[in-house]
Design an enzyme around this catalytic site. Structure first.
Site, PDB file in Angstrom:
ATOM      1  N   VAL A 136       4.664  -1.511  -9.013  1.00 22.59           N
ATOM      2  CA  VAL A 136       5.813  -1.488  -8.427  1.00 22.59           C
ATOM      3  C   VAL A 136       6.070  -1.407  -6.992  1.00 22.59           C
ATOM      4  CG1 VAL A 136       8.173  -0.220  -8.469  1.00 22.59           C
ATOM      5  CG2 VAL A 136       6.647  -0.267 -10.541  1.00 22.59           C
ATOM      6  N   CYS A 137       6.808  -2.373  -6.432  1.00 22.18           N
ATOM      7  CA  CYS A 137       6.658  -2.185  -4.990  1.00 22.18           C
ATOM      8  C   CYS A 137       8.411  -2.259  -4.485  1.00 22.18           C
ATOM      9  CB  CYS A 137       6.443  -3.765  -4.338  1.00 22.18           C
ATOM     10  SG  CYS A 137       6.645  -4.084  -2.815  1.00 22.18           S
TER      11      CYS A 137
END
Length: 169
Positions: free
Chosen positions: A88-89
């Site tokens: 996840v960014c």
């Protein structure tokens, strides 16, 4: 340092079990290891991810909450802010301080006042409203911008997969 991190994680887990946020189930993978958590995130209503149940994991550093955990989905995901390997960014998971690229302000990034609950709620918001300007998955970001109907079809397939519903070819 790990002792204070463990106390903090135990307190956060207790809070999550006493007052669970809607659409989120999360906790340590084992009672012996509070530094690795599993989470189930329900796709937000009114989005192309609605109805899906997406498993993820969080790995906490020994200096938590001074440093953020790492989070990744453990199922297939197609989203502008999720790398193809599931990582996840989002800003809240980026190390504290100023962004060397100047893209994020320091108040958007990790700080010790954040919590597991805030991270997971931020991820639900991210699923609902991707930031296609900061594409971890360039193909997903491009499709989100240029072919929303196609993007929604891919997302619908992922939702069906998380529910164990066969998808048509």
């Amino acid at each position: 340092m790990a002792g204070s991190a463990l106390r903090r994680l135990m307190a956060e887990y207790k809070q999550l079990t006493l007052n669970p946020p809607e659409g989120i189930i999360a906790g340590p993978t084992t009672e012996e290891n509070y530094f690795e958590w599993e989470a189930l995130i329900t796709g937000p209503e009114g989005t192309c991810f609605e109805g899906g149940v997406f498993p993820a994991k969080l790995i906490f550093p020994s200096d938590y909450p001074l440093s953020p955990p790492k989070m990744s989905f453990t199922c297939d995901m197609f989203h502008p802010n999720i790398y193809s390997d599931g990582r996840v960014c989002i800003s809240i998971l980026h190390a504290p301080g100023d962004d060397p690229m100047g893209y994020e302000s320091s108040n958007e990034r990790w700080s010790p006042v954040q919590s597991v609950e805030k991270i997971l709620l931020s991820v639900i918001s991210m699923l609902a409203e991707p930031n296609d300007e900061s594409g971890a998955n360039v193909d997903a970001a491009k499709m989100w911008r240029e072919d929303r109907e196609g993007f929604n079809k891919v997302a619908e397939t992922l939702v069906r997969k998380t529910l164990g519903i066969p998808t048509s070819k």
